[in-house]
Design a protein around this motif. Structure first.
Motif, mmCIF file in Angstrom:
data_model
loop_
_atom_site.group_PDB
_atom_site.id
_atom_site.type_symbol
_atom_site.label_atom_id
_atom_site.label_comp_id
_atom_site.label_asym_id
_atom_site.label_seq_id
_atom_site.Cartn_x
_atom_site.Cartn_y
_atom_site.Cartn_z
ATOM 1 N N VAL A 1 0.902 -1.229 0.110
ATOM 2 C CA VAL A 1 -0.107 0.063 0.068
ATOM 3 C C VAL A 1 1.008 1.279 0.167
ATOM 4 N N GLU A 2 1.856 1.309 0.896
ATOM 5 C CA GLU A 2 3.048 2.336 0.891
ATOM 6 C C GLU A 2 3.593 2.582 -0.379
ATOM 7 N N THR B 1 -3.233 0.009 -4.420
ATOM 8 C CA THR B 1 -4.296 0.240 -3.317
ATOM 9 C C THR B 1 -5.493 -0.870 -3.612
ATOM 10 N N HIS B 2 -5.013 -2.065 -4.449
ATOM 11 C CA HIS B 2 -5.941 -2.976 -4.879
ATOM 12 C C HIS B 2 -5.232 -4.297 -4.135
ATOM 13 N N ASN C 1 -7.719 1.866 5.249
ATOM 14 C CA ASN C 1 -7.779 3.279 4.693
ATOM 15 C C ASN C 1 -7.522 3.046 2.939
ATOM 16 N N GLY C 2 -8.500 3.488 2.478
ATOM 17 C CA GLY C 2 -8.612 3.607 0.874
ATOM 18 C C GLY C 2 -8.002 1.879 -0.003
ATOM 19 N N VAL C 3 -8.203 1.082 0.811
ATOM 20 C CA VAL C 3 -7.672 -0.233 0.138
ATOM 21 C C VAL C 3 -9.129 -0.592 -0.717
ATOM 22 N N THR C 4 -9.151 -1.095 -1.985
ATOM 23 C CA THR C 4 -10.105 -1.972 -2.447
ATOM 24 C C THR C 4 -9.835 -3.176 -2.379
#
Ligand SMILES: *Cc1c(COP(=O)(O)O)cnc(C)c1O
Length: 227
Positions: A46-47, A51-52, A70-73
């Motif tokens: 993620v960093e 984000t998927h 936060n903000g992950v699909t």
């Protein structure tokens, strides 16, 4: 394991394969498959800007979701037992493994929203693989019209684990042609515009053949069970 470097390397290859086939790299979603790794590595992905995230077991999904929200699909990419639908479905943004009506029925019963789904297809016909055969998909799509909590956004497959490029290409191509047929029907419950295909060893070929979602574990975040 430098996940940032891996992500950059994959991004370059996605761009090259897209260009090669006259497509745009922005049409390809990279899903980091974190089933073999810790929360820490998923966090590093993620960093690195991915984000998927994809998981193939309910337990793994719930564990990662508890720590990274936060903000992950969230993509569920494994076979899903009907009795586990209730536990996970609200947290699954995209299901890649719709392969039977009984699962659709359970989702219809348990989900409070429309779930974007890929129908999983066993293109190669290997016995060890989940999914419908190519010639079962049309009928399945028709039957799904009765379930308004399911939206068929595309088709998914796992290619055989081989090096033969022609055979891999042919597997991906057959899925794309079937996707095109269904898309051309213009069904509102099954727009079927997407193709989830391509893993660590074959994703560049998958992109050349039209993949819109690639699912990458080992070459992005590694495999801590093997290291
Ligand atoms: C494990 C898995 C992947 C990722 O495999 P890698 O070879 O590690 O990239 C992709 N898709 C599905 C369905 C998987 O189960």
């Amino acid at each position: 394991m430098n996940i940032k470097e891996n992500a950059a390397d994959i991004q370059r290859k996605v761009e090259a394969a897209s260009e090669q086939s006259g497509r745009s790299a922005s049409d390809v979603t990279v899903i980091a498959v974190t089933k073999y790794v810790s929360v820490e590595r998923a966090h590093q992905a993620v960093e690195a800007g991915i984000t998927h995230l994809g998981e193939n077991r309910p337990e793994g999904l719930i564990e990662k979701q508890t720590h990274l929200s936060n903000g992950v699909t969230w993509h569920f990419i494994g076979s899903l037992q009907s009795k586990k639908v209730k536990r996970v479905i609200d947290g699954v943004d995209v299901l890649h493994s719709l392969d039977r009506l009984s699962l659709a029925k359970e989702i219809q019963k348990r989900s409070e929203r429309v779930v974007p789904c890929f129908i999983q297809v066993n293109v190669s016909g290997e016995e060890s693989k989940q999914g419908l055969s190519l010639d079962e998909v049309h009928e399945f799509v028709n039957e799904l019209e009765a379930y308004d909590r399911i939206k068929v956004i595309g088709l998914m497959t796992m290619a055989p684990y081989i090096d033969d490029e022609d055979e891999l290409r042919s597997c991906f191509r057959r899925l794309r042609l079937l996707r095109d047929e269904i898309q051309d029907l213009g069904l509102s419950h099954a727009p079927c515009t997407e193709l989830s295909m391509g893993m660590s060893n074959d994703y560049t070929i998958a992109i050349e053949e039209g993949a819109t979602h690639i699912r990458i574990g080992t070459s992005l975040v590694g495999n801590e069970q093997k290291e």
